[in-house]
Design a protein around this motif. Structure first.
Motif, PDB file in Angstrom:
ATOM      1  N   GLY A  20     -16.445 -20.450  -7.449  1.00  0.00           N
ATOM      2  CA  GLY A  20     -15.987 -21.074  -8.223  1.00  0.00           C
ATOM      3  C   GLY A  20     -14.503 -20.961  -7.292  1.00  0.00           C
ATOM      4  O   GLY A  20     -13.655 -20.481  -7.497  1.00  0.00           O
ATOM      5  N   MET A  21     -13.922 -22.364  -7.644  1.00  0.00           N
ATOM      6  CA  MET A  21     -12.134 -22.299  -7.496  1.00  0.00           C
ATOM      7  C   MET A  21     -11.931 -23.818  -8.889  1.00  0.00           C
ATOM      8  O   MET A  21     -12.031 -25.214  -8.255  1.00  0.00           O
ATOM      9  CB  MET A  21     -11.962 -22.912  -6.186  1.00  0.00           C
ATOM     10  N   GLN A  22     -10.784 -22.984  -9.284  1.00  0.00           N
ATOM     11  CA  GLN A  22     -10.486 -24.775 -10.275  1.00  0.00           C
ATOM     12  C   GLN A  22      -9.971 -25.548  -9.925  1.00  0.00           C
ATOM     13  O   GLN A  22      -9.676 -25.083  -8.995  1.00  0.00           O
ATOM     14  CB  GLN A  22      -9.396 -23.439 -11.619  1.00  0.00           C
ATOM     15  N   LEU A  75     -11.617 -16.812 -19.352  1.00  0.00           N
ATOM     16  CA  LEU A  75     -11.208 -15.907 -19.317  1.00  0.00           C
ATOM     17  C   LEU A  75      -9.786 -16.508 -20.390  1.00  0.00           C
ATOM     18  O   LEU A  75     -10.148 -17.225 -20.665  1.00  0.00           O
ATOM     19  CB  LEU A  75     -10.362 -15.921 -17.841  1.00  0.00           C
ATOM     20  N   PRO A  76      -9.103 -15.509 -20.767  1.00  0.00           N
ATOM     21  CA  PRO A  76      -8.233 -16.348 -21.231  1.00  0.00           C
ATOM     22  C   PRO A  76      -7.172 -17.228 -21.085  1.00  0.00           C
ATOM     23  O   PRO A  76      -7.757 -17.632 -19.855  1.00  0.00           O
ATOM     24  CB  PRO A  76      -6.462 -15.213 -21.586  1.00  0.00           C
ATOM     25  N   THR A  77      -7.662 -18.674 -21.491  1.00  0.00           N
ATOM     26  CA  THR A  77      -6.666 -19.481 -21.511  1.00  0.00           C
ATOM     27  C   THR A  77      -5.826 -19.735 -22.375  1.00  0.00           C
ATOM     28  O   THR A  77      -5.284 -20.052 -23.716  1.00  0.00           O
ATOM     29  CB  THR A  77      -7.592 -21.137 -21.693  1.00  0.00           C
ATOM     30  N   LEU A  78      -4.902 -21.640 -22.002  1.00  0.00           N
ATOM     31  CA  LEU A  78      -4.007 -21.602 -23.023  1.00  0.00           C
ATOM     32  C   LEU A  78      -4.457 -22.887 -24.364  1.00  0.00           C
ATOM     33  O   LEU A  78      -3.853 -22.597 -25.262  1.00  0.00           O
ATOM     34  CB  LEU A  78      -2.534 -22.760 -22.279  1.00  0.00           C
ATOM     35  N   HIS A 150      -8.374 -14.221  -9.921  1.00  0.00           N
ATOM     36  CA  HIS A 150      -8.240 -12.308 -10.721  1.00  0.00           C
ATOM     37  C   HIS A 150      -8.984 -11.634 -10.085  1.00  0.00           C
ATOM     38  O   HIS A 150     -10.606 -10.933 -10.536  1.00  0.00           O
ATOM     39  CB  HIS A 150      -9.243 -12.851 -12.402  1.00  0.00           C
ATOM     40  N   PHE A 230       0.672 -11.793 -14.023  1.00  0.00           N
ATOM     41  CA  PHE A 230       0.242 -11.275 -15.525  1.00  0.00           C
ATOM     42  C   PHE A 230       0.065 -10.179 -15.143  1.00  0.00           C
ATOM     43  O   PHE A 230      -0.828  -9.621 -15.397  1.00  0.00           O
ATOM     44  CB  PHE A 230      -1.809 -12.788 -15.271  1.00  0.00           C
ATOM     45  N   ASN A 235      -3.717  -8.996 -17.081  1.00  0.00           N
ATOM     46  CA  ASN A 235      -4.733 -10.097 -17.222  1.00  0.00           C
ATOM     47  C   ASN A 235      -4.611 -11.426 -15.531  1.00  0.00           C
ATOM     48  O   ASN A 235      -4.291 -12.008 -14.649  1.00  0.00           O
ATOM     49  CB  ASN A 235      -5.077 -11.496 -17.346  1.00  0.00           C
ATOM     50  N   VAL A 266       3.113 -21.301 -15.993  1.00  0.00           N
ATOM     51  CA  VAL A 266       1.369 -21.069 -15.167  1.00  0.00           C
ATOM     52  C   VAL A 266       0.578 -22.043 -15.053  1.00  0.00           C
ATOM     53  O   VAL A 266      -0.647 -21.394 -14.719  1.00  0.00           O
ATOM     54  CB  VAL A 266       1.374 -19.567 -15.741  1.00  0.00           C
ATOM     55  N   GLY A 268      -2.310 -24.510 -15.626  1.00  0.00           N
ATOM     56  CA  GLY A 268      -3.393 -25.043 -14.863  1.00  0.00           C
ATOM     57  C   GLY A 268      -3.148 -26.577 -14.919  1.00  0.00           C
ATOM     58  O   GLY A 268      -2.893 -27.061 -14.190  1.00  0.00           O
ATOM     59  N   SER A 286      -3.707 -21.001  -6.261  1.00  0.00           N
ATOM     60  CA  SER A 286      -4.829 -20.202  -5.855  1.00  0.00           C
ATOM     61  C   SER A 286      -5.000 -19.916  -4.860  1.00  0.00           C
ATOM     62  O   SER A 286      -4.929 -20.728  -4.597  1.00  0.00           O
ATOM     63  CB  SER A 286      -5.876 -20.185  -6.652  1.00  0.00           C
TER      64      SER A 286
END
Ligand code: NAD
Length: 323
Positions: A20-22, A75-78, A150, A230, A235, A266, A268, A286
């Motif tokens: 997976g790659m955002q 994972l943590p997200t905004l 990460h 991070f 993170n 930062v 996304g 990334s």
């Protein structure tokens, strides 16, 4: 032809995965990976709604009749992410392979298992791999410190992480992090993996849906061109070094930064502009240490064929040298 427990379990030709790659895991790349005989993953959170994810699965199916999967990163997200809805969309789409990443995927497993979905959990430590095995995941993707994205907080590179994991974990395991060519594939097979995952290397292919500047930047960059951001938030993310990543590192070096102090740099959404418009210092994107091994931008099929052909040559050479 290299057949492993992983290729057999997932019905693929080659022991190679595009994880997976955002913003990158879209149908164009994933179908090209599938058509080349490897296993690709759409990234659920790249699509603004679960309905959009279902449409992308349908689009990918029109582009390949081979297996592919969906990555669900927790994972943590905004902004709050409706994970349950994305999981339901995966089940509804009929996809039978899921890569979970980040937090323990326990709450998602019952639904996925009921729907006959095989789950590969991406881990950055042996203890997380053992948990994945215990809760019923079918395979793990072990992500060494070299990786993009990460790497966790333990900082153990693959040369140690993989054999330790192999000694303790029984389910099939692919290696992830720092991998981009046949030498990496043969090495991780020797270390106990059943295949390898590549992210950054697949970004530098013709079919990857990112701007040409990004691909050329990966060719120009080397193994030193990453930053760890991070760290102070526990993170950690490995990203391509640029003016924005350097600014984040210097803010964190002061010692008391919060995500609120960093969010404007930062997000996304800013990283997406880098990938889509090729404005290389607009945000964070990334990429891993493997940039040091990227010297060209082949098609996905050329890359996969080259790796498999050279892997066979290396195995033959070793056999002849040491028999
Ligand atoms: P985003 O815009 O919500 O957040 C940007 C970055 O900030 C992410 O790395 C995120 O983990 C981090 N972050 C957000 N809130 C945080 C908090 N409270 N504490 C610590 N860190 C925090 O995320 P996005 O870029 O839209 O990405 C969506 C998802 O995909 C996230 O889970 C992200 O971690 C993940 N991701 C994966 C990759 C990859 O595949 N290598 C790359 C980028 C992002």
């Amino acid at each position: 032809m290299i057949t492993t427990r992983f290729t057999e379990l997932f019905g693929i030709e080659h022991p190679i995965v595009q994880g997976g790659m955002q913003w990158v895991g879209r149908a164009e790349l994933v179908s090209a990976v599938a058509n080349a005989g490897a296993l690709g993953f759409l990234t659920a959170l790249t699509f603004p709604t679960p309905e959009d994810l279902i449409k992308e699965v349908q689009k990918c199916r029109e582009m390949t009749d081979k297996p592919f999967g969906v990555n669900l990163t927790i994972l943590p997200t905004l902004k709050k992410v409706p994970y349950t809805e994305y999981r339901q969309a995966i089940v509804e789409s009929g996809v039978k392979i899921v890569e979970t990443a980040g937090y323990n995927p326990r709450e998602h497993l019952p639904d996925l298992k009921r729907a006959g979905v095989k789950v590969i959990h991406k881990c950055t430590s042996v203890r997380h791999g053992l948990t994945a095995e215990r809760i019923g995941c079918d395979a793990i993707s072990m992500d060494g410190f070299e990786c993009a994205g990460h790497p966790g907080e333990d900082d153990i590179p693959n040369l140690v992480l993989l054999p330790v994991a192999r000694d303790k974990i029984k389910i099939p395991m692919i290696a992830s992090g720092g991998l981009g060519d046949a030498r990496g594939l043969v090495a991780v097979l020797a270390l106990g993996a059943d295949g390898m995952n590549m992210g950054t290397r697949f970004m530098a292919t013709q079919e990857a849906p990112v701007h040409e500047n990004v691909k050329q930047q990966m060719v120009e960059n080397d193994e030193l061109t990453t930053d760890l951001i991070f760290r102070t938030l526990k993170n950690t993310a490995r990203v391509a070094k640029n003016t924005v990543s350097q600014e984040v590192v210097s803010i964190e070096a002061k010692g008391d930064a919060t995500i609120g102090d960093l969010a404007h740099l930062v997000s996304g959404q800013r990283g997406r502009v880098v990938l889509e418009k090729g404005d290389m210092d607009y945000g964070i994107w990334s990429a891993g240490m493997v940039q040091g091994l990227i010297n060209d931008v082949p098609t996905v099929k050329e890359l996969v064929d080259r790796i498999m052909e050279e892997a066979q040559q290396i195995i033959d050479r070793l056999r002849n040298a040491y028999s």
